[in-house]
Design a protein around this motif. Structure first.
Motif, PDB file in Angstrom:
ATOM      1  N   ARG A  95      71.770 135.045  73.896  1.00  0.00           N
ATOM      2  CA  ARG A  95      70.424 134.412  74.395  1.00  0.00           C
ATOM      3  C   ARG A  95      70.060 133.405  73.624  1.00  0.00           C
ATOM      4  N   ILE A  96      69.988 133.394  72.263  1.00  0.00           N
ATOM      5  CA  ILE A  96      69.282 132.352  71.492  1.00  0.00           C
ATOM      6  C   ILE A  96      69.991 131.324  70.893  1.00  0.00           C
ATOM      7  N   LEU A  97      71.213 131.697  70.362  1.00  0.00           N
ATOM      8  CA  LEU A  97      71.707 130.921  69.330  1.00  0.00           C
ATOM      9  C   LEU A  97      72.613 129.702  70.069  1.00  0.00           C
ATOM     10  N   PRO A  98      73.290 129.702  71.128  1.00  0.00           N
ATOM     11  CA  PRO A  98      73.895 128.452  71.568  1.00  0.00           C
ATOM     12  C   PRO A  98      73.010 127.228  72.003  1.00  0.00           C
ATOM     13  N   ALA A  99      71.722 127.422  72.334  1.00  0.00           N
ATOM     14  CA  ALA A  99      70.991 126.510  72.900  1.00  0.00           C
ATOM     15  C   ALA A  99      70.014 125.825  71.527  1.00  0.00           C
ATOM     16  N   PHE A 100      69.842 126.975  70.704  1.00  0.00           N
ATOM     17  CA  PHE A 100      69.434 126.547  69.431  1.00  0.00           C
ATOM     18  C   PHE A 100      70.113 125.843  68.565  1.00  0.00           C
ATOM     19  N   ALA A 101      71.347 126.191  68.352  1.00  0.00           N
ATOM     20  CA  ALA A 101      72.645 125.331  67.321  1.00  0.00           C
ATOM     21  C   ALA A 101      72.718 123.963  68.015  1.00  0.00           C
ATOM     22  N   VAL A 102      72.503 123.771  69.438  1.00  0.00           N
ATOM     23  CA  VAL A 102      72.855 122.404  69.919  1.00  0.00           C
ATOM     24  C   VAL A 102      71.775 121.546  69.581  1.00  0.00           C
ATOM     25  N   VAL A 103      70.409 122.229  69.600  1.00  0.00           N
ATOM     26  CA  VAL A 103      69.416 121.257  69.378  1.00  0.00           C
ATOM     27  C   VAL A 103      69.207 121.406  67.778  1.00  0.00           C
ATOM     28  N   LEU A 104      69.426 122.188  66.892  1.00  0.00           N
ATOM     29  CA  LEU A 104      69.556 121.869  65.484  1.00  0.00           C
ATOM     30  C   LEU A 104      70.584 120.863  65.144  1.00  0.00           C
ATOM     31  N   ALA A 105      71.761 120.984  65.799  1.00  0.00           N
ATOM     32  CA  ALA A 105      72.964 119.954  65.541  1.00  0.00           C
ATOM     33  C   ALA A 105      72.059 118.429  65.844  1.00  0.00           C
ATOM     34  N   ILE A 106      71.316 118.424  66.830  1.00  0.00           N
ATOM     35  CA  ILE A 106      70.677 117.065  67.313  1.00  0.00           C
ATOM     36  C   ILE A 106      69.771 116.802  65.927  1.00  0.00           C
ATOM     37  N   TYR A 107      68.775 117.489  65.659  1.00  0.00           N
ATOM     38  CA  TYR A 107      68.049 117.219  64.686  1.00  0.00           C
ATOM     39  C   TYR A 107      68.756 116.866  63.387  1.00  0.00           C
ATOM     40  N   VAL A 108      69.813 117.411  63.093  1.00  0.00           N
ATOM     41  CA  VAL A 108      70.440 117.138  61.757  1.00  0.00           C
ATOM     42  C   VAL A 108      70.988 115.742  61.647  1.00  0.00           C
ATOM     43  N   PHE A 109      71.902 115.727  62.820  1.00  0.00           N
ATOM     44  CA  PHE A 109      73.016 114.459  62.958  1.00  0.00           C
ATOM     45  C   PHE A 109      72.292 113.308  63.578  1.00  0.00           C
ATOM     46  N   PHE A 110      71.081 113.354  63.987  1.00  0.00           N
ATOM     47  CA  PHE A 110      70.624 112.382  65.008  1.00  0.00           C
ATOM     48  C   PHE A 110      69.104 112.186  64.460  1.00  0.00           C
ATOM     49  N   PRO A 111      68.833 111.814  63.339  1.00  0.00           N
ATOM     50  CA  PRO A 111      67.462 111.578  62.826  1.00  0.00           C
ATOM     51  C   PRO A 111      66.522 110.699  63.700  1.00  0.00           C
ATOM     52  N   VAL A 112      67.170 109.762  64.346  1.00  0.00           N
ATOM     53  CA  VAL A 112      66.410 108.902  65.074  1.00  0.00           C
ATOM     54  C   VAL A 112      65.605 109.782  66.299  1.00  0.00           C
ATOM     55  N   LEU A 113      66.190 110.870  66.740  1.00  0.00           N
ATOM     56  CA  LEU A 113      65.655 111.606  67.791  1.00  0.00           C
ATOM     57  C   LEU A 113      64.308 112.525  67.072  1.00  0.00           C
ATOM     58  N   ARG A 114      64.342 112.860  65.958  1.00  0.00           N
ATOM     59  CA  ARG A 114      63.424 113.662  65.608  1.00  0.00           C
ATOM     60  C   ARG A 114      61.959 112.959  65.735  1.00  0.00           C
ATOM     61  N   GLU A 115      61.070 114.097  65.948  1.00  0.00           N
ATOM     62  CA  GLU A 115      59.406 113.670  66.265  1.00  0.00           C
ATOM     63  C   GLU A 115      58.744 113.261  64.912  1.00  0.00           C
ATOM     64  N   GLU A 116      59.441 113.663  63.810  1.00  0.00           N
ATOM     65  CA  GLU A 116      58.941 113.326  62.346  1.00  0.00           C
ATOM     66  C   GLU A 116      60.270 113.048  61.585  1.00  0.00           C
ATOM     67  N   PRO A 117      60.007 112.265  60.533  1.00  0.00           N
ATOM     68  CA  PRO A 117      61.048 111.787  59.838  1.00  0.00           C
ATOM     69  C   PRO A 117      61.991 112.987  59.047  1.00  0.00           C
ATOM     70  N   ASN A 118      61.229 113.668  58.491  1.00  0.00           N
ATOM     71  CA  ASN A 118      61.749 114.811  57.559  1.00  0.00           C
ATOM     72  C   ASN A 118      62.006 116.163  58.102  1.00  0.00           C
ATOM     73  N   LEU A 119      63.299 116.622  57.783  1.00  0.00           N
ATOM     74  CA  LEU A 119      63.542 118.081  58.214  1.00  0.00           C
ATOM     75  C   LEU A 119      64.056 118.817  56.941  1.00  0.00           C
ATOM     76  N   GLU A 120      63.531 120.266  57.417  1.00  0.00           N
ATOM     77  CA  GLU A 120      63.869 121.436  56.185  1.00  0.00           C
ATOM     78  C   GLU A 120      65.603 121.275  56.056  1.00  0.00           C
TER      79      GLU A 120
END
Length: 367
Positions: free
Chosen positions: A81-106
Motif C-alpha cells: 500500500r505504501i512503498l511503491p509510490a513512496f519509493a518513486v517519490v523518494l527516487a525523484i527527490y534523491v536523483f532530481f534535486p532541481v525538483l525539490r522544494e528545498e535544496p537539502n535532503l536527509e
C-alpha cells in the motif's frame, strides 16, 4: 470495510487543508487567507485519527471473533500500500534535486527505514520533510498489532482504559518535560519540530483516539449505534473541541498547546470521525476521488508546487491569487499520475501475487 462517504469527506478536507498549509513554500495565499492556511497542519492529525480508527477496526474485529492475527499478511498488504509510490517519490527527490522544494535532503536511508522523524536535522535538510508523518504511521503499523493482541488476550475494560489513560497522560507529561527542558536550554536548532512535532512518541494522541473509537465500535456495538444516532451532537461537540484546540494553538509552539492541545484536538477530530462514519452522511461529488488519491497527492504536492513556482509562474504575467488555478490544475495532475501509474498498479500487483481479488483498502493516511 465498505467505503463511507463521511470518511471520504474527512480525507478530502485533510489533504486539501495540508496542501493549503504548505503554500507557505510559495509565498502563501496572503493575509486574507491566513485563517485557512495557518492551521492546515491539523489535516495530518485527521489522517492519524482515521488510521487509528480504520486499522484498529480491521484488527480488533478479527481478534474479537477469535481469529489469529496474520501479521505477515498484514505487513505485506501495508508494504504494498505504501512503498511503491513512496519509493518513486523518494527516487525523484534523491536523483532530481532541481525538483525539490528545498535544496537539502536527509540521507536516503532515513526515509527508507522510516527514521526520518527521529533523526532529521530540520534546520538544514527540509526537502521531503513531510514524510515524517509516514514514519509515524509505519511505527503504528509495526507495533499496534502486537499491542492489540496483548491487550485482548484477556479482555478487560479496566485494563484497556488504564492503558489508554497512561498513554494520554504520559504523552502530556513527555511533551511538557521536553518543552520545559528545551525552553530552559534554548538550543540553537528548531527543537520544537525535531523534539515535539515530529517524533512518534510525542504524536500518539490522534492514533490513540482512532483506536479508542475502533474498540468502542467492535466491543460495544450497541453503544456505538446509539452514539451514531446522535450525529449532529457529535459533530457540534467535535467542532467545539477543535475550536478550543485552535485557540490553544494560537501559540503553536507554546507549553500549554503542546501539553494538552494534542489530546484535545484529537478528541474533537475523533468526534468528527464518529459523526462521519454514520451511513446517513451523504456523498459529496469529487470527495471519493480525493480520498482515494490522497496518499499520492500528499507525497507529490510539494514537487508540483515547486515546479509551478519555479518554472511556470515566472513565464506568465499572473501573480498572487491569480496563479491559484494553475496550482489547482498542476497539483492534482501530478498526484493523479502517481496514483494511476504507480499506486493503483502496485495494489493490483499485490492482490495478484496474493491470489485474491482486490478489496477495499482499510488504510486512511495519505499512507
Amino acid at each position: 470495510m465498505h467505503r463511507l462517504p463521511g470518511l471520504d469527506l474527512l480525507r478530502s478536507i485533510a489533504i486539501v487543508w495540508v496542501m493549503f498549509f504548505h503554500t507557505f513554500l510559495i509565498g502563501g495565499l496572503g493575509p486574507d487567507w491566513a485563517w485557512l492556511t495557518r492551521f492546515g497542519w491539523m489535516g495530518v492529525d485527521i489522517f492519524f485519527v482515521l488510521s487509528g480508527f480504520l486499522i484498529g477496526s480491521q484488527l480488533l474485529r478479527k481478534l474479537q471473533r477469535g481469529e489469529a492475527l496474520q501479521l505477515g499478511d498484514f505487513y505485506w498488504r501495508r508494504a504494498w500500500r505504501i512503498l511503491p509510490a513512496f519509493a518513486v517519490v523518494l527516487a525523484i527527490y534523491v536523483f532530481f534535486p532541481v525538483l525539490r522544494e528545498e535544496p537539502n535532503l536527509e540521507a536516503w536511508w532515513q526515509f527508507a527505514t522510516f527514521t526520518l522523524n527521529l533523526l532529521i536535522d530540520y534546520g538544514h535538510n527540509q526537502a521531503f520533510s513531510h514524510a515524517w508523518s509516514l514514519c509515524v504511521e509505519e511505527h503504528f503499523y509495526l507495533l499496534f498489532p502486537l499491542l492489540a493482541w496483548w491487550a485482548t488476550r484477556r479482555p478487560s475494560v479496566a485494563r484497556v482504559a488504564t492503558l489508554f489513560a497512561a498513554l494520554v497522560l504520559g504523552g502530556i507529561a513527555l511533551r511538557a518535560g521536553i518543552w520545559l527542558h528545551n525552553d530552559a536550554l534554548q538550543p540553537q536548532r528548531p527543537w520544537f519540530i525535531e523534539d515535539i512535532y515530529y517524533p512518534t512518541w510525542a504524536r500518539l494522541d490522534g492514533l490513540l483516539m482512532g483506536v479508542m473509537l475502533a474498540a468502542l465500535r467492535v466491543y460495544r456495538p450497541q453503544l456505538w449505534e446509539r452514539l451514531q444516532a446522535r450525529t449532529m451532537a457529535s459533530l457540534l461537540a467535535g467542532l467545539a473541541a477543535i475550536a478550543l484546540a485552535i485557540w490553544l494553538f494560537q501559540d503553536r509552539t507554546g507549553l500549554v498547546a503542546n501539553a494538552i492541545g494534542w489530546p484535545l484536538l484529537s478528541f474533537g477530530l475523533g468526534l468528527l470521525v464518529l459523526a462521519a462514519s454514520s451511513p446517513r452522511v451523504w456523498a459529496i461529488p469529487g470527495t471519493d476521488w480525493l480520498a482515494a488519491a490522497s496518499y499520492s497527492l500528499y507525497l507529490s504536492h510539494k514537487i508540483a508546487m515547486h515546479a509551478v513556482y519555479t518554472w511556470i509562474a515566472p513565464a506568465t504575467p499572473l501573480q498572487g491569487l491569480a496563479l491559484f488555478p494553475v496550482y489547482a490544475a498542476v497539483i492534482p495532475a501530478v498526484g493523479a499520475a502517481l496514483h494511476y501509474l504507480v499506486e493503483r498498479p502496485g495494489l493490483q500487483l499485490r492482490d495478484r501475487l496474493a491470489g485474491s481479488p482486490r478489496g477495499v483498502e482499510a488504510g486512511s493516511m495519505p499512507a
